[in-house]
Scaffold this motif. Structure first.
Motif, PDB file in Angstrom:
ATOM      1  N   LEU A  97       0.674  -1.135   0.121  1.00 54.84           N
ATOM      2  CA  LEU A  97       0.020  -0.059  -0.062  1.00 54.84           C
ATOM      3  C   LEU A  97       0.674   1.411   0.005  1.00 54.84           C
ATOM      4  N   PHE A  98       2.327   1.318   0.343  1.00 54.75           N
ATOM      5  CA  PHE A  98       2.966   2.376   0.276  1.00 54.75           C
ATOM      6  C   PHE A  98       3.808   2.791  -1.187  1.00 54.75           C
ATOM      7  N   GLY A  99       3.756   1.754  -1.928  1.00 49.61           N
ATOM      8  CA  GLY A  99       4.098   1.972  -3.309  1.00 49.61           C
ATOM      9  C   GLY A  99       5.631   1.994  -3.136  1.00 49.61           C
ATOM     10  N   GLU A 100       6.191   2.236  -4.645  1.00 52.52           N
ATOM     11  CA  GLU A 100       7.552   2.366  -4.569  1.00 52.52           C
ATOM     12  C   GLU A 100       8.180   3.682  -3.930  1.00 52.52           C
ATOM     13  N   PRO A 101       9.430   3.873  -3.439  1.00 54.80           N
ATOM     14  CA  PRO A 101      10.586   2.664  -3.561  1.00 54.80           C
ATOM     15  C   PRO A 101      10.336   1.927  -2.110  1.00 54.80           C
ATOM     16  N   TYR A 102       9.174   2.048  -1.467  1.00 55.58           N
ATOM     17  CA  TYR A 102       9.233   1.545  -0.211  1.00 55.58           C
ATOM     18  C   TYR A 102       8.558   0.078  -0.063  1.00 55.58           C
ATOM     19  N   LEU A 103       7.965  -0.231  -1.182  1.00 49.66           N
ATOM     20  CA  LEU A 103       7.475  -1.552  -1.325  1.00 49.66           C
ATOM     21  C   LEU A 103       8.649  -2.545  -1.592  1.00 49.66           C
ATOM     22  N   SER A 104       9.459  -2.161  -2.609  1.00 49.62           N
ATOM     23  CA  SER A 104      10.683  -2.851  -2.645  1.00 49.62           C
ATOM     24  C   SER A 104      11.617  -2.986  -1.486  1.00 49.62           C
ATOM     25  N   VAL A 105      11.677  -1.866  -0.722  1.00 55.12           N
ATOM     26  CA  VAL A 105      12.620  -2.253   0.477  1.00 55.12           C
ATOM     27  C   VAL A 105      12.090  -2.962   1.552  1.00 55.12           C
ATOM     28  N   MET A 106      10.819  -3.116   1.957  1.00 51.95           N
ATOM     29  CA  MET A 106      10.269  -3.741   2.543  1.00 51.95           C
ATOM     30  C   MET A 106      10.147  -5.308   2.264  1.00 51.95           C
ATOM     31  N   ARG A 107       9.889  -5.416   0.797  1.00 49.54           N
ATOM     32  CA  ARG A 107       9.966  -6.910   0.316  1.00 49.54           C
ATOM     33  C   ARG A 107      11.458  -7.314   0.645  1.00 49.54           C
ATOM     34  N   SER A 108      12.287  -6.583   0.217  1.00 45.73           N
ATOM     35  CA  SER A 108      13.923  -7.092   0.431  1.00 45.73           C
ATOM     36  C   SER A 108      14.161  -7.340   1.787  1.00 45.73           C
ATOM     37  N   ALA A 109      13.598  -6.682   2.862  1.00 45.31           N
ATOM     38  CA  ALA A 109      13.937  -6.866   4.148  1.00 45.31           C
ATOM     39  C   ALA A 109      13.231  -8.288   4.723  1.00 45.31           C
ATOM     40  N   ILE A 110      11.892  -8.493   4.174  1.00 44.87           N
ATOM     41  CA  ILE A 110      11.305  -9.671   4.598  1.00 44.87           C
ATOM     42  C   ILE A 110      12.141 -10.894   3.742  1.00 44.87           C
ATOM     43  N   GLN A 111      12.559 -10.801   2.728  1.00 48.23           N
ATOM     44  CA  GLN A 111      13.372 -11.787   1.954  1.00 48.23           C
ATOM     45  C   GLN A 111      14.599 -12.077   2.871  1.00 48.23           C
ATOM     46  N   GLN A 112      15.301 -10.923   3.162  1.00 41.03           N
ATOM     47  CA  GLN A 112      16.451 -11.231   3.738  1.00 41.03           C
ATOM     48  C   GLN A 112      16.284 -12.033   5.193  1.00 41.03           C
ATOM     49  N   ARG A 113      15.144 -11.652   5.693  1.00 40.97           N
ATOM     50  CA  ARG A 113      14.665 -12.402   6.894  1.00 40.97           C
ATOM     51  C   ARG A 113      14.879 -13.854   6.599  1.00 40.97           C
ATOM     52  N   TYR A 114      14.206 -14.251   5.706  1.00 44.09           N
ATOM     53  CA  TYR A 114      13.875 -15.643   5.181  1.00 44.09           C
ATOM     54  C   TYR A 114      15.357 -16.359   4.741  1.00 44.09           C
ATOM     55  N   SER A 115      16.257 -15.617   4.230  1.00 45.04           N
ATOM     56  CA  SER A 115      17.422 -16.054   3.765  1.00 45.04           C
ATOM     57  C   SER A 115      18.328 -16.497   5.067  1.00 45.04           C
ATOM     58  N   PHE A 116      17.960 -15.956   6.184  1.00 43.03           N
ATOM     59  CA  PHE A 116      18.845 -15.859   7.185  1.00 43.03           C
ATOM     60  C   PHE A 116      17.860 -17.130   8.272  1.00 43.03           C
ATOM     61  N   LEU A 117      16.982 -17.737   8.053  1.00 47.40           N
ATOM     62  CA  LEU A 117      16.392 -18.523   8.902  1.00 47.40           C
ATOM     63  C   LEU A 117      17.043 -19.558   9.441  1.00 47.40           C
ATOM     64  N   PRO A 118      18.199 -20.142   8.712  1.00 46.72           N
ATOM     65  CA  PRO A 118      18.793 -21.291   9.136  1.00 46.72           C
ATOM     66  C   PRO A 118      19.655 -20.880  10.389  1.00 46.72           C
ATOM     67  N   LEU A 119      20.183 -19.519  10.416  1.00 50.22           N
ATOM     68  CA  LEU A 119      20.832 -18.971  11.283  1.00 50.22           C
ATOM     69  C   LEU A 119      20.098 -18.858  12.479  1.00 50.22           C
TER      70      LEU A 119
ATOM     71  N   ARG B  21      16.740 -19.190  -1.905  1.00 54.19           N
ATOM     72  CA  ARG B  21      15.671 -19.345  -3.087  1.00 54.19           C
ATOM     73  C   ARG B  21      14.441 -18.791  -2.306  1.00 54.19           C
ATOM     74  N   LEU B  22      13.596 -17.917  -3.087  1.00 52.01           N
ATOM     75  CA  LEU B  22      12.441 -17.358  -2.691  1.00 52.01           C
ATOM     76  C   LEU B  22      11.381 -18.243  -2.604  1.00 52.01           C
ATOM     77  N   ARG B  23      10.588 -18.112  -1.855  1.00 52.47           N
ATOM     78  CA  ARG B  23       9.615 -19.196  -1.433  1.00 52.47           C
ATOM     79  C   ARG B  23       8.422 -18.189  -0.957  1.00 52.47           C
ATOM     80  N   ARG B  24       7.157 -18.985  -0.810  1.00 54.67           N
ATOM     81  CA  ARG B  24       6.060 -18.353  -0.205  1.00 54.67           C
ATOM     82  C   ARG B  24       6.156 -18.263   1.475  1.00 54.67           C
ATOM     83  N   SER B  25       6.834 -19.234   1.835  1.00 57.47           N
ATOM     84  CA  SER B  25       6.581 -19.473   3.420  1.00 57.47           C
ATOM     85  C   SER B  25       7.731 -20.212   3.516  1.00 57.47           C
TER      86      SER B  25
END
Length: 899
Positions: free
Chosen positions: A646-668, A774-778
């Protein structure tokens, strides 16, 4: 050691200081007038008054040790203390004993309690296997903690309220004179009753407060005693030019709380840690009553600085544990040996959670769920607040808006996502509501002071009563309500949120329960107030375990209130924060303080609960939240919708990247939480925990460590284009690597550019981090994905790291169904080996990529089992990338680097 004559209580320190030989802002903020300070409470004023005057003159009672009573008995030092109040001597019994792992325990109780009242001792917090053993102890050695060195020990004995004296009638009074009026006894302030605003608090056994001073010798920094909105290193409340409210521990529902205040919030852990360049020690004050702690500085005649603290509780036993460290990690182990470690969370709960008050209906839930997919944003859990129920009757559904709750949950579960619903402890007083009718007929409610009538208060449903979760029978009954045939519409993918469990009573004193309300065993609420939410959290988690006994499913329950030991049950969050930059900033010290006190699975509402954040604040908050233990976006009923897209760009991309980064570090994250089950260390750590000898780091709260591998510096100020980052360590050995660019930095302070897309995060040289990229839904859909190993070398060309794996949801890891592995690079070899050969879990995952950073020279060849591996070398970054080695993650193997 002790003389054969009476010894003044200040010398009690002799007994306490044995050293075991085997170890060394919204426009309308909170209305502060609704909440008490020390000056509103007679017990606090009485104890604190002694602190600012001559203790010998101002103490209401005199205390002496009876030297002839002191003896060693069954590995304990026991004895008696005589309390002299000018009329009658009252005898207290004390014991000091050494406990395994470098802990001393000091406890004081009445020797002969009242026939109808025993002083409350905290139950169900300490682990069952705490046993004393014989140790040789001595007084010599360097002093670390000093108890009662200022003579502030205070123990008010319980008493029965006397009848007022009656006049002696004169049968022949002189003519014209009246008989003498009854003489009223002189009553100290607040002895038998107390009033605050319109509320009355009866005290049937008079004043029962306890207090004692504790000096942390040689220290200038103390930490812990959450929950407060102050700095990580606790500031002074007393001293030259300082006289502010002491830190208060009293679980309260503080709506729109203020920052930088010592006032109480939602939870309480009476653990304080002291750290200096030589040692780390701690004090655990095991008391669940209202407690105040003063902090001040002092120096001895040799100019050695110390932190003085003064602990005051309204009632309860004096039960004090001295944790002797001497390192931060030893303190965490010692405290964990008392109250336990964090319950290993299901992996999904470490992913991203989406919540607001409230998603209005099933279609709303569907649209939000689809919004994450259409915007390529992973998430794991969607939450429903109180409006999903039938008139705030918990365990029910609003049939108009949520007519098919099980189908709704299954539509989410198809994508391997979960749902959470809120269930609060206040029960609507409606005879047609089955929870209330059963609770009433079974006598399950907390009682009023008369011990007969059910306690009533006002909360979200209107007139409500409160289940007595201190009673094991009530806790068991509550747990049974989560069975699928009782909680109609629930499914195995539905989990729970416990809110308002301080407990919150809208029309009660300080928005809470009256202190003279009665619990199981006729225990007053004042005795155990800070444990009410803890017991409620416990009962709910037990219910989720029991409902899934055939599926062997670990529970997930979020709680707002907490106490020592809550880490054994589930996650907590920092409550009703605001959509302000200052609240984003204070999340760091609040979460770090919680972690130091054992509450490691914690988070702050991303975006702030109250208000309407703009895109920049949201983006920065998502970046910070992605590197904090519990990661949930949440918003108030009146806040605008704020799903990331709902915030549009560039904020959407930043929030998406942050969440994706969280998922990449889940093993840690998962590995660090497992390590906590072994050593009690917080997942989110102050810098001084990892670099304990650097005094420049002791007050740093702008950045922190994730485990021992990552350093994070969130951007917490509006428009901040640059931040000062401290990279600690010995420059001769340590080096750091930007996780985005792989660029290497030596220890030091740097001005780092922080455009909107950048949060400074660095991997520590000497560490190996396993990631999934790898990007996944969950998170569930990542379970079989291959790993990337990121190897960051120190200057000695050495690095190590660990990885824990299991089925990510059940208790089977306790039966050996897990893999716990170590990766190590040294002498040109990267090896994988099992750290625990008892583990039988066999994952199918492989290693698809290895990145080695900080390598001194280009390898001439890299091989596995004499077979060459393809690699790329980047001279500018001193890095090597090995692609598709395809090695089993659960097998032992060695990769050889030839130079």
């Amino acid at each position: 050691m002790l003389e054969k004559s009476s010894i003044r209580l200040p010398l009690l320190v002799v007994g306490l200081l044995f050293v075991v030989t085997t170890f060394i802002a919204l426009t309308e903020a909170v209305d502060s007038s609704k909440f008490k300070t020390c000056n509103d409470l007679s017990f606090c004023k009485r104890n604190r008054r002694v602190d600012i005057t001559d203790a010998a003159q101002m103490s209401l009672y005199k205390h002496q040790i009876v030297a002839d009573s002191v003896q060693l008995k069954d590995g304990r030092l026991v004895g008696e203390i005589v309390e002299q109040d000018g009329e009658v001597d009252h005898v207290l019994s004390f014991e000091i004993r050494a406990i395994a792992n470098g802990i001393l325990r000091f406890r004081v109780l009445e020797k002969s309690p009242l026939a109808n009242k025993k002083r409350y001792q905290v139950q169900d917090v300490l682990l069952d296997d705490i046993n004393p053993f014989q140790l040789d102890v001595y007084v010599a050695g360097e002093l670390a903690m000093s108890a009662n060195s200022r003579g502030l020990f205070h123990f008010e004995h319980m008493r029965n309220k006397p009848l007022p004296p009656q006049p002696i009638p004169n049968p022949n009074p002189p003519e014209g004179e009246e008989p003498p009026a009854p003489q009223q006894p002189v009553v100290p302030e607040g002895m038998w009753e107390e009033r605050f605003q319109s509320h009355h608090d009866s005290k049937p056994h008079g004043p029962m407060s306890i207090g004692m001073d504790i000096k942390f010798v040689g220290s200038q920094h103390v930490y812990g005693i959450p929950e407060h909105t102050t700095s990580l290193a606790l500031r002074n409340t007393r001293g030259e030019g300082i006289n502010e409210n002491p830190y208060r521990l009293y679980n309260l529902d503080v709506f729109e709380y203020e920052l930088d205040k010592t006032m109480a919030l939602y939870g309480a852990v009476p653990l304080m840690i002291s750290h200096d360049t030589k040692k780390t020690v701690a004090l655990f004050w095991l008391n669940a009553a209202e407690t105040f702690i003063d902090v001040s500085d002092s120096k001895d005649d040799k100019n050695v600085p110390s932190k003085d603290t003064h602990w005051i509780s309204e009632t309860g036993a004096m039960d004090v544990f001295f944790l002797t460290g001497p390192t931060p990690m030893e303190i965490f182990k010692q405290y964990a040996s008392l109250t336990g470690t964090t319950a290993l969370p299901q992996l999904f709960s470490l992913g991203y959670h989406q919540c607001r008050w409230n998603y209005k209906d099933e279609n709303d839930v569907k649209q939000v769920d689809e919004g994450f997919d259409s915007n390529n944003i992973p998430y794991d859990v969607i939450w429903l607040d109180i409006e999903h129920t039938d008139g705030k009757r918990y365990f029910t559904w609003d049939k108009a808006n949520f007519p098919t709750p099980d189908a709704m949950q299954k539509s989410i579960a198809i994508k391997h996502r979960k749902m959470v619903t809120i269930i609060d402890p206040h029960i609507k007083r409606d005879n047609n509501y089955y929870i209330h009718s059963q609770a009433t007929s079974n006598n399950h409610y907390v009682k009023k002071a008369d011990g007969v009538s059910d306690y009533e208060g006002w909360c979200w449903p209107g007139s409500s009563s409160y289940l007595d979760f201190t009673n094991p029978v009530v806790r068991n009954w509550w747990a049974e309500q989560f069975a699928y045939d009782k909680y109609i519409g629930s499914t195995p993918t539905l989990y729970v949120w416990n809110d308002m469990n301080e407990p919150s009573v809208f029309d009660g004193p300080e928005v809470s329960m009256h202190k003279d309300a009665l619990h199981h065993g006729s225990v007053e609420h004042r005795d155990l107030h800070n444990m009410y939410g803890y017991y409620y959290h416990m009962a709910t988690a037990d219910g989720l375990v029991k409902r899934n006994s055939d599926q062997n499913d670990r529970p997930f329950v979020l709680s707002r209130a907490f106490f020592a030991g809550s880490q054994r049950i589930g996650a907590i969050w920092t409550g009703d924060n605001a959509a302000q930059w200052s609240h984003l900033k204070v999340a760091n010290p609040m979460l770090l303080s919680l972690g130091l006190a054992g509450i490691t699975f914690s988070g702050a509402d991303v975006g702030g609960f109250f208000g309407n954040p703009d895109g920049e604040l949201m983006a920065r908050w998502y970046q910070a939240g992605a590197f904090q233990p519990f990661f949930r976006g949440h918003a108030h009923l009146d806040a605008k919708r704020r799903e990331p897209w709902l915030f549009g760009e560039p904020y959407l991309s930043v929030m998406r990247s942050a969440i994706q980064q969280r998922y990449s570090f889940l093993p840690l994250w998962y590995t660090i939480f497992y390590q906590n089950t072994l050593n009690g260390a917080p997942t989110m750590r102050p810098l001084w925990v990892e670099f304990p000898s650097d005094a420049n780091l002791f007050a740093v709260e702008s950045e922190y460590m994730i485990g021992s591998a990552l350093l994070v510096h969130p951007v917490v100020e509006q428009g901040q284009k640059q931040v000062k980052v401290i990279l600690p360590g010995d420059a001769a050995k340590q080096q750091w690597f930007d996780i985005d660019t792989n660029k290497m930095y030596k220890p030091g302070q740097y001005d780092v550019d922080t455009p909107l897309q950048k949060i400074p995060v660095y991997q520590r040289g000497g560490s190996i981090v396993a990631k999934k990229e790898r990007l996944r839904r969950s998170s569930y859909q990542m379970r079989d994905d291959p790993y990337t190993l990121k190897v960051a070398l120190n200057t000695d060309q050495v690095a190590t790291g660990e990885l824990f794996m299991d089925d990510e949801h059940s208790f089977n890891y306790k039966k050996g169904q897990y893999q716990y592995r170590q990766f190590r690079y040294e002498n040109g070899q990267l090896t994988s080996k099992s750290l625990d050969t008892k583990g039988t879990f066999k994952p199918v995952n492989t290693v698809e990529r290895i990145v080695v950073l900080g390598i001194n020279n280009k390898p001439s060849a890299i091989s596995y089992a004499d077979k060459p591996l393809q690699f790329e070398y980047d001279k500018s970054l001193s890095s090597v990338v090995i692609r598709k080695p395809d090695l089993p993650i659960s097998s032992d193997w060695t990769i050889n680097f030839k130079f």
